[in-house]
Design a protein around this motif. Sequence first.
Motif, short mmCIF file in Angstrom:
data_model
loop_
_atom_site.label_atom_id
_atom_site.label_comp_id
_atom_site.label_asym_id
_atom_site.label_seq_id
_atom_site.Cartn_x
_atom_site.Cartn_y
_atom_site.Cartn_z
N UNK A 23 0.83 -1.21 0.00
CA UNK A 23 0.00 0.00 0.00
C UNK A 23 0.86 1.26 0.00
N UNK A 24 1.85 1.30 0.87
CA UNK A 24 2.74 2.46 0.91
C UNK A 24 3.52 2.61 -0.41
N UNK A 25 3.92 1.50 -0.99
CA UNK A 25 4.66 1.55 -2.25
C UNK A 25 3.78 2.06 -3.38
N UNK A 26 2.52 1.60 -3.42
CA UNK A 26 1.62 2.02 -4.50
C UNK A 26 1.33 3.52 -4.43
N UNK A 27 1.17 4.04 -3.23
CA UNK A 27 0.95 5.48 -3.10
C UNK A 27 2.17 6.27 -3.55
N UNK A 28 3.38 5.75 -3.25
CA UNK A 28 4.60 6.42 -3.70
C UNK A 28 4.73 6.36 -5.22
N UNK A 29 4.38 5.23 -5.81
CA UNK A 29 4.45 5.11 -7.27
C UNK A 29 3.41 6.00 -7.94
N UNK A 30 2.27 6.20 -7.28
CA UNK A 30 1.26 7.10 -7.85
C UNK A 30 1.80 8.51 -7.95
N UNK A 31 2.51 8.96 -6.92
CA UNK A 31 3.12 10.29 -7.00
C UNK A 31 4.15 10.37 -8.11
N UNK A 32 4.81 9.26 -8.40
CA UNK A 32 5.85 9.25 -9.43
C UNK A 32 5.24 9.22 -10.83
N UNK A 33 4.26 8.35 -11.06
CA UNK A 33 3.70 8.18 -12.40
C UNK A 33 2.69 9.26 -12.75
N UNK A 34 2.07 9.87 -11.75
CA UNK A 34 1.06 10.88 -12.02
C UNK A 34 1.57 12.29 -11.75
N UNK A 35 2.86 12.48 -11.86
CA UNK A 35 3.44 13.81 -11.67
C UNK A 35 3.02 14.72 -12.82
N UNK A 36 2.59 15.95 -12.47
CA UNK A 36 2.12 16.88 -13.50
C UNK A 36 3.23 17.28 -14.46
N UNK A 37 4.48 17.24 -14.01
CA UNK A 37 5.59 17.64 -14.87
C UNK A 37 6.13 16.48 -15.70
N UNK A 38 5.52 15.31 -15.57
CA UNK A 38 6.02 14.14 -16.29
C UNK A 38 5.59 14.25 -17.76
N UNK A 39 6.57 14.27 -18.65
CA UNK A 39 6.29 14.37 -20.08
C UNK A 39 6.26 12.98 -20.71
N UNK A 40 7.24 12.16 -20.42
CA UNK A 40 7.34 10.82 -20.98
C UNK A 40 6.80 9.83 -19.94
N UNK A 41 5.76 9.06 -20.25
CA UNK A 41 5.23 8.10 -19.26
C UNK A 41 6.14 6.91 -19.01
N UNK A 42 7.23 6.79 -19.78
CA UNK A 42 8.19 5.70 -19.58
C UNK A 42 9.26 6.17 -18.59
N UNK A 43 9.29 5.56 -17.40
CA UNK A 43 10.19 5.99 -16.32
C UNK A 43 11.32 4.96 -16.20
N UNK A 44 12.55 5.40 -16.04
CA UNK A 44 13.65 4.44 -15.89
C UNK A 44 13.45 3.51 -14.70
N UNK A 45 13.94 2.28 -14.87
CA UNK A 45 13.75 1.26 -13.84
C UNK A 45 14.44 1.63 -12.54
N UNK A 46 15.65 2.19 -12.61
CA UNK A 46 16.35 2.53 -11.39
C UNK A 46 15.63 3.61 -10.58
N UNK A 47 14.93 4.54 -11.28
CA UNK A 47 14.16 5.56 -10.58
C UNK A 47 12.95 4.95 -9.87
#
Length: 467
Positions: A23-47
């Motif tokens: 649950x904590x991980x999914x909420x953190x990933x939501x902040x990462x994938x749904x960032x308003x400044x995110x242009x490319x939806x493909x995020x590096x694996x290490x990030x």
Amino acid sequence: MLFNKLPDDLFLPLSGQNRHIYQAVMLALADLFFDEDLIDPFIPKDLVRSAIEDAVVRLGVRRWEPEDDDDSEGGEPPRSAAEYANRVYRRLVQTGWLEEEQRIYRTFVLLSPSISYLLRSLVSIANLEKRSYGGAVLNVLSSLESAINDPVGRGITLAEAAQTAADFSAHLTDMLLGLRELKISLAATNNAQEIVRRFFDRFVEHILVSDYKTLKTKNNPFRFRRQILSLLRELQFDSLRLEKLTVHYQMQFEVGHDDAEARVHQHINRIIRIFDSVDKRLATIDDFRYRLEKRVADTVRYMDKTTPGMAARLSRVIGEIARRPDAQVPRIDTLESIGFLSPSSVRSPIRRRIEAQPRVIHQAEIDPKVLELRRLFKEYKDRREVTPERIDVYLESNLGSRSSLEAGGFRIETIEDYICFSYVRHLASLGKKGKGTMQAYSVRFKDNYVNVADMVECRDFVIQRKL
């Protein structure tokens, strides 16, 4: 359907022993994938792995329950935050939450459209109790004004207003169900401190302050309710704007004219139903809130004054005193007028009495103009009232000593004469009350039309008095 859109093992991480970690991980990933400044939806694996490791560290959990895929790791629990992140990441990829894509030498992670929508929904559920009434009502009002003022260019905002109103209605239902859930959780607790803590944490901080409190302020968001209903009811009878909205819907949704027109009326009626019934629904919520607050107050009051096991201790004391001789029992002189064991001995809380403030009673005076208007209106109703007696008098005054009379021979000099003449030709419409009049006269119609007293043009007839 649902099973064609989502993987079969998707909810395994959220239903296992380590669901609090995921649950904590999914909420953190939501902040990462749904960032308003995110242009490319493909995020590096290490990030992505770094975000998972940060979430695990913030959670501070070092207890890992064995899972099905832990056999490949030798059944040993993770020994570091990096191993936690590796296992969580691998588990999310296997169950379908995350997808990997290889680009030359780098691996990128993405969310499929259905998984992205589901994750956004889960995040909104986590923040379900916090909602702004004012924002929802103003959104409906602004969308309606845009659709009405520019139905050709912005008519689609009517559909957005209907969806916002539906979400707002669903939130009212969720609010009432949240109060019910809180009442059940409080009823299952015997600790007064826990009851007070839950009441303030969930009700006062979340439901009351975030939602209900806005309804009791001067800037009540529902002050726009009448304006919304007025705009919609005017729109229902504005055929020109309705036709423009239908054409706009037809272009936007790519449907036929009839389907587009049906959607326009469906959206208008949905908003009207929601805002028409909002007062009753808020009254239900207010009544439920009052009963919840009273129950919590009574529970805390009586739990604070009741000692567990006091009834058993009193029973043992009374039994021990009964076994002793009367000479050894001391005389009780500390009680004034209430017996030790009596219905009046149980202390009941005294209700706070509110002193009535003196006020001056003024006798209501009705304006003479209002009284005169009432008299004139009553007189007007009396003059227009149709009774068999009035028709009889009108017929006899026109017939006189004659046994029959044609339509052209009737006199129409007043409003009463006009109304009575209108009913002479249709005596059967008087019903049971005019049965005697109908049996006393017979009416025979002719084929020509005549003008009666330069006021009525009707089919000629002859009315004859029966002997």
